[in-house]
Design a protein around this motif. Structure first.
Motif, PDB file in Angstrom:
ATOM      1  N   VAL A  59       0.877  -1.168   0.000  1.00 34.02           N
ATOM      2  CA  VAL A  59       0.000   0.000   0.000  1.00 34.02           C
ATOM      3  C   VAL A  59       0.919   1.225   0.000  1.00 34.02           C
ATOM      4  CG1 VAL A  59      -1.913  -1.118   1.216  1.00 34.02           C
ATOM      5  CG2 VAL A  59      -0.167   0.097   2.523  1.00 34.02           C
ATOM      6  N   ILE A  60       0.376   2.360  -0.393  1.00 29.93           N
ATOM      7  CA  ILE A  60       1.199   3.562  -0.295  1.00 29.93           C
ATOM      8  C   ILE A  60       0.683   4.435   0.839  1.00 29.93           C
ATOM      9  CG2 ILE A  60       1.931   3.514  -2.702  1.00 29.93           C
ATOM     10  CD1 ILE A  60      -0.018   5.841  -3.215  1.00 29.93           C
ATOM     11  N   ILE A  61       1.613   5.139   1.491  1.00 33.04           N
ATOM     12  CA  ILE A  61       1.213   6.005   2.603  1.00 33.04           C
ATOM     13  C   ILE A  61       1.334   7.485   2.248  1.00 33.04           C
ATOM     14  CG2 ILE A  61       1.669   4.278   4.358  1.00 33.04           C
ATOM     15  CD1 ILE A  61       4.256   5.862   5.026  1.00 33.04           C
ATOM     16  N   ASN A  62       1.990   7.784   1.141  1.00 36.33           N
ATOM     17  CA  ASN A  62       1.976   9.151   0.619  1.00 36.33           C
ATOM     18  C   ASN A  62       2.350   9.114  -0.851  1.00 36.33           C
ATOM     19  OD1 ASN A  62       4.823   9.229   0.315  1.00 36.33           O
ATOM     20  ND2 ASN A  62       5.083   9.980   2.388  1.00 36.33           N
ATOM     21  N   ALA A  63       1.954  10.134  -1.572  1.00 32.73           N
ATOM     22  CA  ALA A  63       2.252  10.222  -2.996  1.00 32.73           C
ATOM     23  C   ALA A  63       2.304  11.684  -3.397  1.00 32.73           C
ATOM     24  CB  ALA A  63       1.195   9.491  -3.823  1.00 32.73           C
ATOM     25  N   SER A  64       3.151  11.972  -4.387  1.00 36.06           N
ATOM     26  CA  SER A  64       3.247  13.338  -4.889  1.00 36.06           C
ATOM     27  C   SER A  64       3.527  13.314  -6.387  1.00 36.06           C
ATOM     28  CB  SER A  64       4.362  14.100  -4.164  1.00 36.06           C
ATOM     29  OG  SER A  64       5.625  13.518  -4.457  1.00 36.06           O
ATOM     30  N   CYS A  65       3.256  14.428  -7.044  1.00 37.58           N
ATOM     31  CA  CYS A  65       3.535  14.545  -8.465  1.00 37.58           C
ATOM     32  C   CYS A  65       3.822  16.006  -8.788  1.00 37.58           C
ATOM     33  CB  CYS A  65       2.352  14.058  -9.300  1.00 37.58           C
ATOM     34  SG  CYS A  65       2.689  14.021 -11.069  1.00 37.58           S
ATOM     35  N   THR A  66       4.841  16.221  -9.597  1.00 39.58           N
ATOM     36  CA  THR A  66       5.162  17.542 -10.125  1.00 39.58           C
ATOM     37  C   THR A  66       4.930  17.479 -11.624  1.00 39.58           C
ATOM     38  OG1 THR A  66       6.804  17.900  -8.393  1.00 39.58           O
ATOM     39  CG2 THR A  66       6.940  19.321 -10.336  1.00 39.58           C
ATOM     40  N   PHE A  67       4.136  18.415 -12.136  1.00 41.13           N
ATOM     41  CA  PHE A  67       3.754  18.441 -13.549  1.00 41.13           C
ATOM     42  C   PHE A  67       4.598  19.491 -14.268  1.00 41.13           C
ATOM     43  CE2 PHE A  67       0.171  17.560 -10.755  1.00 41.13           C
ATOM     44  CZ  PHE A  67      -0.229  16.317 -11.219  1.00 41.13           C
ATOM     45  N   PHE A  68       5.287  19.071 -15.330  1.00 42.09           N
ATOM     46  CA  PHE A  68       6.149  19.986 -16.073  1.00 42.09           C
ATOM     47  C   PHE A  68       5.520  20.446 -17.388  1.00 42.09           C
ATOM     48  CE2 PHE A  68       9.193  17.333 -13.622  1.00 42.09           C
ATOM     49  CZ  PHE A  68       9.601  18.324 -12.745  1.00 42.09           C
ATOM     50  N   ALA A  69       4.746  19.580 -18.025  1.00 40.38           N
ATOM     51  CA  ALA A  69       4.102  19.912 -19.297  1.00 40.38           C
ATOM     52  C   ALA A  69       2.869  19.035 -19.451  1.00 40.38           C
ATOM     53  CB  ALA A  69       5.061  19.680 -20.462  1.00 40.38           C
ATOM     54  N   PRO A  70       1.823  19.527 -20.111  1.00 37.22           N
ATOM     55  CA  PRO A  70       0.613  18.726 -20.279  1.00 37.22           C
ATOM     56  C   PRO A  70       0.807  17.609 -21.300  1.00 37.22           C
ATOM     57  CG  PRO A  70       0.354  20.842 -21.368  1.00 37.22           C
ATOM     58  CD  PRO A  70       1.662  20.886 -20.652  1.00 37.22           C
ATOM     59  N   VAL A  71       0.170  16.475 -21.034  1.00 45.75           N
ATOM     60  CA  VAL A  71       0.142  15.345 -21.969  1.00 45.75           C
ATOM     61  C   VAL A  71      -1.228  15.360 -22.638  1.00 45.75           C
ATOM     62  CG1 VAL A  71       0.192  12.832 -22.189  1.00 45.75           C
ATOM     63  CG2 VAL A  71       1.750  13.969 -20.591  1.00 45.75           C
ATOM     64  N   LYS A 104      11.767  14.687 -23.405  1.00 47.12           N
ATOM     65  CA  LYS A 104      11.203  15.673 -22.492  1.00 47.12           C
ATOM     66  C   LYS A 104      10.514  14.993 -21.310  1.00 47.12           C
ATOM     67  CE  LYS A 104       7.746  19.357 -22.692  1.00 47.12           C
ATOM     68  NZ  LYS A 104       6.880  20.095 -23.634  1.00 47.12           N
ATOM     69  N   LEU A 105      10.836  15.436 -20.105  1.00 47.20           N
ATOM     70  CA  LEU A 105      10.191  14.932 -18.894  1.00 47.20           C
ATOM     71  C   LEU A 105       8.888  15.695 -18.685  1.00 47.20           C
ATOM     72  CD1 LEU A 105      10.378  13.111 -16.354  1.00 47.20           C
ATOM     73  CD2 LEU A 105      11.641  14.983 -15.254  1.00 47.20           C
ATOM     74  N   TYR A 106       7.754  14.995 -18.712  1.00 43.95           N
ATOM     75  CA  TYR A 106       6.446  15.620 -18.564  1.00 43.95           C
ATOM     76  C   TYR A 106       6.020  15.729 -17.103  1.00 43.95           C
ATOM     77  CZ  TYR A 106       5.538  15.806 -23.549  1.00 43.95           C
ATOM     78  OH  TYR A 106       5.592  16.124 -24.879  1.00 43.95           O
ATOM     79  N   ALA A 107       6.399  14.745 -16.287  1.00 46.97           N
ATOM     80  CA  ALA A 107       6.032  14.766 -14.869  1.00 46.97           C
ATOM     81  C   ALA A 107       6.968  13.839 -14.110  1.00 46.97           C
ATOM     82  CB  ALA A 107       4.587  14.310 -14.671  1.00 46.97           C
ATOM     83  N   GLU A 108       7.093  14.105 -12.821  1.00 44.67           N
ATOM     84  CA  GLU A 108       7.810  13.184 -11.946  1.00 44.67           C
ATOM     85  C   GLU A 108       7.010  13.042 -10.661  1.00 44.67           C
ATOM     86  OE1 GLU A 108      11.710  14.809 -11.301  1.00 44.67           O
ATOM     87  OE2 GLU A 108      11.001  16.308  -9.887  1.00 44.67           O
ATOM     88  N   GLY A 109       7.104  11.870 -10.067  1.00 45.10           N
ATOM     89  CA  GLY A 109       6.327  11.615  -8.865  1.00 45.10           C
ATOM     90  C   GLY A 109       7.095  10.786  -7.864  1.00 45.10           C
ATOM     91  N   ALA A 110       6.474  10.589  -6.711  1.00 41.26           N
ATOM     92  CA  ALA A 110       7.071   9.791  -5.647  1.00 41.26           C
ATOM     93  C   ALA A 110       5.962   9.133  -4.836  1.00 41.26           C
ATOM     94  CB  ALA A 110       7.925  10.667  -4.732  1.00 41.26           C
TER      95      ALA A 110
END
Length: 139
Positions: A59-71, A104-110
């Motif tokens: 299971v995940i206990i936290n999640a995040s995402c940074t958006f750099f460009a729209p897909v 090109k990196l569109y998004a990164e998450g954790a």
């Protein structure tokens, strides 16, 4: 990417028409689904079914995402999953999202993934088999 993170899995998936929102690009919530699908594919290819019927599972206990460009639709995605050293009950994971054929990196998450005992709802030690497979995992 975080220092010490290792590429452990690469997923490919299509952008579906229904993934888009009223602005005509992939809705921000859908990126979390892409990362979830990548994580589930990785765990299952390691031999651990993702199911509440199992004794224990991720299971995940936290999640995040940074958006750099729209897909936008249509597109095929490449999601690279990285992981840090496993702890006693958890492992930190990171994601990079690309459109296939582009650098090109569109998004990164954790997401912090915890192994959970499904009967008690409490964290459980990562299985030894998972630790052994983790050391040999490749993207």
């Amino acid at each position: 990417m975080r220092e010490g993170a290792r590429l452990i899995y690469t997923a490919r998936m299509p952008v579906r028409w229904g993934d888009m929102d009223a602005y005509g690009h992939v809705n921000n919530t859908v990126y979390f689904r892409y990362f979830e699908q990548t994580r589930c594919e990785w765990i299952e290819q390691m031999g651990f079914p993702v199911s509440p019927k199992e004794e224990a599972g991720p299971v995940i206990i936290n999640a995040s995402c940074t958006f750099f460009a729209p897909v936008n639709y249509p597109a095929s995605l490449v999601i690279k999953m990285y992981a840090g050293e496993p702890g006693r009950t958890s492992v930190m994971t990171w994601y990079e999202l690309f459109v296939e054929g582009q650098d090109k990196l569109y998004a990164e998450g954790a997401a912090k993934t915890v192994w959970m005992d499904n009967a008690t709802g409490k964290s459980a030690p990562l299985p030894d088999e998972l630790r052994a497979l983790f050391d040999n995992a490749a993207g």
